[in-house]
Design a protein around this motif. Structure first.
Motif, mmCIF file in Angstrom:
data_model
loop_
_atom_site.group_PDB
_atom_site.id
_atom_site.type_symbol
_atom_site.label_atom_id
_atom_site.label_comp_id
_atom_site.label_asym_id
_atom_site.label_seq_id
_atom_site.Cartn_x
_atom_site.Cartn_y
_atom_site.Cartn_z
ATOM 1 N N ASP A 271 9.482 33.747 -14.234
ATOM 2 C CA ASP A 271 10.387 33.077 -13.305
ATOM 3 C C ASP A 271 9.801 31.736 -12.901
ATOM 4 O OD1 ASP A 271 8.441 34.611 -11.454
ATOM 5 O OD2 ASP A 271 9.501 33.271 -10.066
ATOM 6 N N GLY A 273 10.949 27.857 -10.432
ATOM 7 C CA GLY A 273 11.929 27.099 -9.671
ATOM 8 C C GLY A 273 12.525 25.993 -10.522
ATOM 9 N N ILE A 299 14.053 34.339 -15.083
ATOM 10 C CA ILE A 299 14.797 34.042 -13.866
ATOM 11 C C ILE A 299 14.513 32.610 -13.421
ATOM 12 C CG2 ILE A 299 15.131 34.646 -11.435
ATOM 13 C CD1 ILE A 299 14.473 37.509 -12.135
ATOM 14 N N ASN A 301 15.192 30.120 -10.410
ATOM 15 C CA ASN A 301 15.576 30.100 -8.999
ATOM 16 C C ASN A 301 15.600 28.676 -8.459
ATOM 17 O OD1 ASN A 301 15.547 33.026 -8.494
ATOM 18 N ND2 ASN A 301 13.343 32.876 -8.791
ATOM 19 N N GLU A 302 16.116 28.518 -7.259
ATOM 20 C CA GLU A 302 15.942 27.262 -6.549
ATOM 21 C C GLU A 302 14.481 27.173 -6.105
ATOM 22 O OE1 GLU A 302 18.562 27.011 -3.254
ATOM 23 O OE2 GLU A 302 20.401 26.976 -4.467
ATOM 24 N N TYR A 309 7.858 28.974 -2.394
ATOM 25 C CA TYR A 309 8.657 29.587 -3.473
ATOM 26 C C TYR A 309 8.136 30.980 -3.798
ATOM 27 C CZ TYR A 309 10.436 30.644 -8.102
ATOM 28 O OH TYR A 309 11.020 31.271 -9.163
ATOM 29 N N HIS A 313 9.746 35.157 -3.096
ATOM 30 C CA HIS A 313 10.126 36.102 -4.160
ATOM 31 C C HIS A 313 9.153 37.266 -4.327
ATOM 32 C CE1 HIS A 313 13.440 33.520 -5.319
ATOM 33 N NE2 HIS A 313 12.621 32.478 -5.248
#
Length: 338
Positions: A271, A273, A299, A301-302, A309, A313
């Motif tokens: 994952d 950002g 994934i 994400n913002e 960040y 999560h």
């Protein structure tokens, strides 16, 4: 031992010169002469778990054997928790313990922190273990400061995940100035850290009981280690991995080993950002694995490359790592501390 200079740090210097704020810098240990900007300070939670320090003897480094790719003897330490019947509902708090292990590969002692879940060892069973690696600007305290142990505690008490141990090792100079292979940080994790933890704590000493994860430079290492040794871990996670090490050849670099190596049924989670400074190489790995038919979770994400960040999560990370582990403690092997 001499290690090649790390292009990861040169990449960071390049970002500084062009005006991008780099979130990491190199630890101030002897040898490297690298510079970068520091990440924002971590604000510790005021609602921390009760901390209990477990004193573990330090092993002298005067008789250090030469680095080797095979398992190396570590100090014979014998924590002896009292094994009693499991209460119907464990309401105790978990504990954070501190210690050191000697690494012949690094030539010195490395610090670690270990989260022991509520009622650790009360039922005489082993616990799965999650090994989490920090980024280049941090130490073994990083995941503790971020609150990973408190998050795990809440999930365990709520019954959302099985009780498990979290191991947080110090990366040190070797994690910043080696690229992979048996005489690198890979060898330290596989041959020094994991055997020590599995000998001294009630953790499950088999693949099904191990997960490995990391953030930023630690995300590089988690993928480098697991892609080269998929039979050693059930799951691997890389969170905002900084895949910038051009000293890592095709046999080491996750961007190659993730495609060409047989990963078997290794669970892979990646994952980042969408505003992360290091997204390009990481997303390319995802694209290449997708084309090659390599199963993995990706994934986007913002957010950017920062503590906020990863803190946001943590629940997602822990639930994913713990998903394969049975909540019924009776299904686990007995703990036989040696």
């Amino acid at each position: 031992m001499n290690f090649p200079g790390n292009v990861f740090s040169w990449a960071i210097l390049t970002f500084v010169l062009i005006g991008c704020a780099s979130p990491e810098n190199v630890e101030s240990e002897p040898a490297p002469t690298l510079a970068a900007t520091a990440i924002p300070p971590i604000v510790e939670s005021t609602d921390k778990l009760p901390t209990k320090t477990i004193s573990i003897p330090t092993v002298p480094t005067t008789n250090s054997p030469s680095p080797t790719s095979t398992s190396t003897p570590t100090p014979t330490l014998t924590p002896t928790p009292v094994l009693t019947p499991t209460p119907e509902s464990c309401k105790e708090d978990g504990q954070m313990a501190f210690g050191e292990f000697f690494s012949p590969i690094a030539g010195r002692n490395h610090a670690y922190r270990i989260y022991l879940p509520p009622c650790y060892a009360d039922d005489g069973k082993v616990y799965p273990a999650l090994y989490v690696l920090h980024g280049s600007a941090s130490t073994e305290s990083y995941w503790d400061d971020l609150g990973l142990d408190e998050t795990a505690e809440e999930l365990i008490h709520s019954g959302d995940v099985a009780p498990f141990v979290i191991v947080m090792p110090e990366g040190g100079w070797i994690s910043q100035n080696s690229s992979g292979g048996p005489n690198s940080f890979e060898g330290l994790v596989l041959n020094d850290l994991i055997p020590f933890i599995e000998r001294e704590y009630c953790v499950w000493p088999l693949r099904d009981g191990r997960a490995l994860g990391g953030v930023s430079r630690g995300g590089y290492w988690s993928l480098e280690i697991a892609f080269r040794n998929p039979s050693s871990f059930q799951s691997v996670g890389a969170h905002s991995a900084a895949l910038l090490d051009t000293f890592a050849g095709p046999d080491l670099n996750p961007q190659y080993t993730g495609i060409k190596n047989d990963l078997g049924d290794l669970r892979v989670y990646m994952d980042t950002g969408e505003s992360d400074w290091y997204i390009n190489q990481f997303q390319q790995l995802h694209n290449d694995m997708e084309v090659a038919g390599k199963p993995h979770t990706w994934i986007l994400n913002e957010g950017s490359h920062e503590d906020a960040y990863w803190a946001t999560h943590q629940v997602e990370y822990l639930e994913w790592y713990a998903e394969p582990w049975e909540k019924d403690r009776e299904t686990y092997p007995d703990c036989l501390l040696r």
